[in-house]
Design an enzyme around this catalytic site. Structure first.
Site, PDB file in Angstrom:
ATOM      1  N   HIS A 190       0.739  -1.365  -0.035  1.00 15.34           N
ATOM      2  CA  HIS A 190      -0.049   0.292   0.162  1.00 15.34           C
ATOM      3  C   HIS A 190       0.692   1.126  -0.072  1.00 15.34           C
ATOM      4  CE1 HIS A 190      -3.392  -1.643   0.553  1.00 15.34           C
ATOM      5  NE2 HIS A 190      -3.466  -3.034   1.124  1.00 15.34           N
TER       6      HIS A 190
ATOM      7  N   TYR B 164      -9.689   4.063   7.407  1.00 12.47           N
ATOM      8  CA  TYR B 164      -9.782   4.409   8.545  1.00 12.47           C
ATOM      9  C   TYR B 164     -11.356   5.654   9.060  1.00 12.47           C
ATOM     10  CZ  TYR B 164      -5.352   3.074  10.035  1.00 12.47           C
ATOM     11  OH  TYR B 164      -4.129   2.080  10.763  1.00 12.47           O
TER      12      TYR B 164
ATOM     13  N   PRO C  31      -4.516  -0.284  18.889  1.00 13.22           N
ATOM     14  CA  PRO C  31      -4.073  -1.073  17.028  1.00 13.22           C
ATOM     15  C   PRO C  31      -4.340  -0.020  16.428  1.00 13.22           C
ATOM     16  CG  PRO C  31      -6.600  -2.009  18.333  1.00 13.22           C
ATOM     17  CD  PRO C  31      -5.536  -0.915  19.456  1.00 13.22           C
TER      18      PRO C  31
ATOM     19  N   LYS D 202       0.756  -0.222  15.179  1.00 17.31           N
ATOM     20  CA  LYS D 202       2.770  -0.143  15.688  1.00 17.31           C
ATOM     21  C   LYS D 202       3.033  -1.641  16.484  1.00 17.31           C
ATOM     22  CE  LYS D 202       2.958   3.664  13.282  1.00 17.31           C
ATOM     23  NZ  LYS D 202       3.690   3.043  11.740  1.00 17.31           N
TER      24      LYS D 202
ATOM     25  N   TYR E 270       2.966   7.887  10.683  1.00 13.94           N
ATOM     26  CA  TYR E 270       2.141   5.914  10.289  1.00 13.94           C
ATOM     27  C   TYR E 270       3.431   5.407   9.401  1.00 13.94           C
ATOM     28  CZ  TYR E 270      -1.836   3.384   8.678  1.00 13.94           C
ATOM     29  OH  TYR E 270      -2.418   2.332   8.667  1.00 13.94           O
TER      30      TYR E 270
HETATM   31  C1  PHB Z   1      -5.405  -4.765  10.494  1.00 12.40           C
HETATM   32  O1  PHB Z   1      -5.500  -5.071   9.528  1.00 12.40           O
HETATM   33  O2  PHB Z   1      -6.165  -5.297  11.945  1.00 12.40           O
HETATM   34  C2  PHB Z   1      -5.360  -3.257  10.970  1.00 12.40           C
HETATM   35  C3  PHB Z   1      -5.325  -2.783  10.651  1.00 12.40           C
HETATM   36  C4  PHB Z   1      -4.604  -1.162  10.524  1.00 12.40           C
HETATM   37  C5  PHB Z   1      -4.887  -1.182  12.050  1.00 12.40           C
HETATM   38  C6  PHB Z   1      -5.335  -2.163  12.883  1.00 12.40           C
HETATM   39  C7  PHB Z   1      -5.448  -2.906  12.556  1.00 12.40           C
HETATM   40  O3  PHB Z   1      -4.466   0.443  11.897  1.00 12.40           O
END
Ligand code: PHB
Ligand code: APR
Length: 393
Positions: free
Chosen positions: A72, A200, A292, A296, A384
């Site tokens: 990505h 998000y 989460p 990280k 990020y």
């Molecule tokens: C996930 O794919 O589990 C995942 C992706 C992005 C995040 C947290 C978890 O910020």
């Protein structure tokens, strides 16, 4: 038993450390409380920073990741009533990241360990650390009803947040920093194609996240109250709630399917300092937990292990203890940056039950600033993507 480094915990931190040490011809034994199948089946996050991919690749652990991981350039943020925007990590910091599940990494690490006939003790009960302040520590545990002891030079505490290693650091030495958030994440995994991007969403009904594990496996999360129970969350209710938190065109693009895994996790930020004491060195979740948001956790486990393996290698090659002495401070610099980033993203994207109208406005203007400012996007992209590993001076 005898070995140079005794590693407690066969999660990603412990298994990666044993792999890197083996490549440097440094003998280790891994002692794990659970069974191999249990460790392999845990579903965790799945976004790897470029630094993490580099470390795995340098250690011969990226063949499957390179063929199956989904690369990505950035991630999307949406919030109710507004247009989505893209945080372009590639453009701003010339880094990419890869969607590849921790479950797959764990499989890859076990496969590599099998190939070199690694010494791993599974189902070890009542693991105890002895004399960690001295230069002759040991680790003991029950295996098949007998107490076994390992004499060792060093102990690597890679046993996660609920492990025993951190407890071996005296209370008057260990300083703990903690923040518990007033909500959890309900996550599901389904065998359906994901949305093309990681998205998000901040919505009045709460945070939501669209992610992926492969072109045919999607991972979604929604913010839920702390007292939410899994039995209340049928798949139907989950999908309806998830869709309600995304803008209509994204909601329509979500492909629903039966959940093959469903779980609720509370959110917490936690750091223990120092990350070493005598002959004991902590790495990964045993020393720190991040919420989460931003994915990280695994990346920090990998950077800790990178620094710790470099320090151990330097010690065994030259006898010099300088890098071991500096390990805690070096690892913590990167830990705190990621801890701060995941705390920032958690605050930015969730609806806090405790927030008043002022807090709400401030959050909306923060999002608006991020949406409209290229420099704000560049700053978030840099965080990020994860900070680079510190090179040796
Ligand atoms: C996930 O794919 O589990 C995942 C992706 C992005 C995040 C947290 C978890 O910020
Ligand atoms: N003795 C031996 N092993 C133990 C003990 C103990 N007393 N306590 C826990 N363990 C084992 C656990 O069973 C687990 O397999 O230690 C391992 C720790 O693994 P993880 O919890 O996966 O932690 P870590 O390897 O640091 O990986 C960090 O995991 O939680 C995620 O987001 C986090 O992705 C990050 C990664």
């Amino acid at each position: 038993m005898k070995t140079l480094v005794t590693i407690i915990g066969a999660g990603p931190a412990g298994m990666l450390l044993s792999e890197i040490l083996a490549r440097q011809k440094i003998d280790s034994i891994v002692v794990e409380r659970q069974s191999r199948d249990y460790v392999k089946s845990r579903i965790r996050a799945g976004v790897l920073e470029q630094t993490t991919v580099d470390v795995l690749r340098e250690n011969g652990l990226a063949d499957r990741l390179d063929s199956e991981g989904h690369v990505h350039d950035g991630m999307k943020i949406v919030w109710a009533g507004k247009e989505s925007f893209f945080i372009d990590v590639k453009k701003h910091v010339d880094k990419q990241f890869v969607a590849y599940g921790q479950t797959s990494i764990q499989e890859d690490l076990f496969a590599a360990a099998n190939r070199r006939d690694a010494r791993i003790v599974f189902n070890a009960e009542d693991v105890k650390l002895h004399d960690v302040q001295s230069k002759k520590p040991s680790v003991s545990f029950f295996s098949n009803g007998e107490r076994v002891s390992i004499e060792t030079d060093f102990i690597a505490g890679c046993d996660g947040f609920h492990g025993v290693s951190r407890q071996a650091i005296p209370h008057d030495v260990l300083k703990e920093y903690e923040k518990v958030y007033p909500f959890g994440w309900l996550g599901i995994l389904t065998e359906r194609p994901p949305l093309p991007d990681i998205v998000y969403a901040n919505h009045p009904r709460g945070f939501a996240l669209a992610s992926m594990r492969s072109p045919t496996l999607s991972r979604y999360y929604i913010q839920v109250p702390l007292d939410a129970q899994l039995v209340e969350w049928t798949d139907e209710r989950f999908w309806e709630e998830l869709r309600s938190r995304f803008p209509p065109e994204m909601a329509r693009a979500i492909v629903e399917g039966p959940s093959i895994e469903k779980s609720i996790a509370p959110l917490r930020s936690y750091v223990a300092e120092p990350m070493s004491y005598g002959s004991l060195f902590l790495a990964g979740d045993s020393a720190h937990i991040v919420p989460p948001t931003g994915a990280k956790g695994l990346n920090l486990a990998v950077s800790d292990v990178f620094y710790l393996s470099r320090a151990l290698t330097s010690f065994y090659k030259t006898g010099n203890e300088a890098l071991l002495d500096e390990y805690s401070a070096t690892a913590l610099r990167r830990v705190w940056h990621s801890v701060r980033t995941s705390w920032y993203l958690t605050n930015l994207l969730h609806r806090f039950p405790t927030a008043n109208q002022f807090d709400q406005k401030a959050q909306e203007y923060e999002l608006e600033f991020l949406r409209s400012s290229a420099s704000a996007q560049a700053a978030l992209a840099e965080q990020y993507a994860g900070l680079p590993l510190e090179e040796l001076k």
